[in-house]
Write a protein that holds these residues in place. Structure first.
Motif, PDB file in Angstrom:
ATOM      1  N   ALA A  98      93.869  24.519   9.445  1.00  0.00           N
ATOM      2  CA  ALA A  98      93.683  23.675   8.263  1.00  0.00           C
ATOM      3  C   ALA A  98      94.830  22.678   8.143  1.00  0.00           C
ATOM      4  CB  ALA A  98      93.587  24.533   7.006  1.00  0.00           C
ATOM      5  N   ALA A  99      96.056  23.114   8.395  1.00  0.00           N
ATOM      6  CA  ALA A  99      97.212  22.209   8.306  1.00  0.00           C
ATOM      7  C   ALA A  99      97.085  21.087   9.326  1.00  0.00           C
ATOM      8  CB  ALA A  99      98.512  22.989   8.511  1.00  0.00           C
ATOM      9  N   LYS A 100      96.646  21.415  10.523  1.00  0.00           N
ATOM     10  CA  LYS A 100      96.474  20.374  11.565  1.00  0.00           C
ATOM     11  C   LYS A 100      95.399  19.368  11.151  1.00  0.00           C
ATOM     12  CE  LYS A 100      98.068  23.168  15.411  1.00  0.00           C
ATOM     13  NZ  LYS A 100      97.717  23.937  16.605  1.00  0.00           N
ATOM     14  N   LYS A 101      94.309  19.865  10.558  1.00  0.00           N
ATOM     15  CA  LYS A 101      93.252  18.959  10.110  1.00  0.00           C
ATOM     16  C   LYS A 101      93.753  18.055   8.992  1.00  0.00           C
ATOM     17  CE  LYS A 101      89.280  21.781  11.409  1.00  0.00           C
ATOM     18  NZ  LYS A 101      88.136  22.569  10.954  1.00  0.00           N
ATOM     19  N   ILE A 102      94.530  18.627   8.076  1.00  0.00           N
ATOM     20  CA  ILE A 102      95.082  17.831   6.980  1.00  0.00           C
ATOM     21  C   ILE A 102      96.034  16.778   7.529  1.00  0.00           C
ATOM     22  CG2 ILE A 102      96.633  17.945   4.975  1.00  0.00           C
ATOM     23  CD1 ILE A 102      95.329  20.703   4.348  1.00  0.00           C
ATOM     24  N   GLU A 103      96.873  17.153   8.490  1.00  0.00           N
ATOM     25  CA  GLU A 103      97.794  16.191   9.099  1.00  0.00           C
ATOM     26  C   GLU A 103      97.029  15.075   9.795  1.00  0.00           C
ATOM     27  OE1 GLU A 103     100.350  18.442  11.683  1.00  0.00           O
ATOM     28  OE2 GLU A 103     101.447  19.343  10.020  1.00  0.00           O
ATOM     29  N   LYS A 104      95.945  15.447  10.478  1.00  0.00           N
ATOM     30  CA  LYS A 104      95.140  14.451  11.183  1.00  0.00           C
ATOM     31  C   LYS A 104      94.490  13.498  10.186  1.00  0.00           C
ATOM     32  CE  LYS A 104      92.301  14.288  15.216  1.00  0.00           C
ATOM     33  NZ  LYS A 104      91.596  15.045  16.219  1.00  0.00           N
ATOM     34  N   ASN A 108      95.135   9.498   9.803  1.00  0.00           N
ATOM     35  CA  ASN A 108      94.039   8.531   9.822  1.00  0.00           C
ATOM     36  C   ASN A 108      94.081   7.649   8.574  1.00  0.00           C
ATOM     37  OD1 ASN A 108      93.083   9.469  12.234  1.00  0.00           O
ATOM     38  ND2 ASN A 108      91.519  10.780  11.337  1.00  0.00           N
ATOM     39  N   ASP A 109      94.449   8.221   7.417  1.00  0.00           N
ATOM     40  CA  ASP A 109      94.551   7.430   6.187  1.00  0.00           C
ATOM     41  C   ASP A 109      95.690   6.439   6.274  1.00  0.00           C
ATOM     42  OD1 ASP A 109      92.377   8.610   4.985  1.00  0.00           O
ATOM     43  OD2 ASP A 109      93.553   9.965   3.691  1.00  0.00           O
ATOM     44  N   LEU A 110      96.802   6.859   6.884  1.00  0.00           N
ATOM     45  CA  LEU A 110      97.953   5.956   7.026  1.00  0.00           C
ATOM     46  C   LEU A 110      97.640   4.815   8.003  1.00  0.00           C
ATOM     47  CD1 LEU A 110     100.967   8.433   7.081  1.00  0.00           C
ATOM     48  CD2 LEU A 110     100.298   6.900   5.252  1.00  0.00           C
ATOM     49  N   ALA A 111      96.873   5.125   9.025  1.00  0.00           N
ATOM     50  CA  ALA A 111      96.532   4.123  10.026  1.00  0.00           C
ATOM     51  C   ALA A 111      95.507   3.124   9.488  1.00  0.00           C
ATOM     52  CB  ALA A 111      95.985   4.794  11.282  1.00  0.00           C
ATOM     53  N   ALA A 112      94.741   3.537   8.506  1.00  0.00           N
ATOM     54  CA  ALA A 112      93.684   2.652   7.984  1.00  0.00           C
ATOM     55  C   ALA A 112      94.187   1.649   7.039  1.00  0.00           C
ATOM     56  CB  ALA A 112      92.631   3.475   7.291  1.00  0.00           C
TER      57      ALA A 112
END
Length: 112
Positions: A98-104, A108-112
């Motif tokens: 779950a932590a890895k998914k949240i980090e991903k 993705n939000d930061l890159a957008a």
């Protein structure tokens, strides 16, 4: 070494024990006396030696049963501890996933 007076089947006995163990020894003697009196009630007067032998065997049987129950409970505790460890490992793995998914998602939000 201390000495204390116990009573078994209505007869007094002077018994030695470690200092401070007198009360404990008297409680043990009461347990033994109950067994001897139980045998005596069931089988009649057999003589002290036979009564004491039967009383000791009954107590030994109770001890064996208690040890068997203890061993069973210890095995159950070990099984439950192993099961808890497996559940904890699964929970840790799920949290890490779950932590890895949240980090991903955050990346993705930061890159957008």
């Amino acid at each position: 070494m201390a000495q204390t007076q116990i009573e078994v089947n209505g007869r007094p006995y002077a018994v030695g024990c470690e200092d401070g163990q007198e009360a404990h020894l008297q409680e043990l003697a009461k347990m033994f006396d109950r067994q001897v009196r139980h045998v005596s009630a069931d089988m009649g007067q057999l003589g002290d030696t036979r009564l004491f032998l039967m009383g000791a065997l009954l107590l030994a049987d109770e001890l064996a049963d208690a040890r068997a129950r203890l061993n069973g409970l210890q095995a159950e505790v070990a099984r439950l501890q192993a099961e808890r460890a497996r559940f904890e490992s699964r929970a840790v793995a799920a949290l890490e996933t779950a932590a890895k998914k949240i980090e991903k998602l955050a990346e993705n939000d930061l890159a957008a």
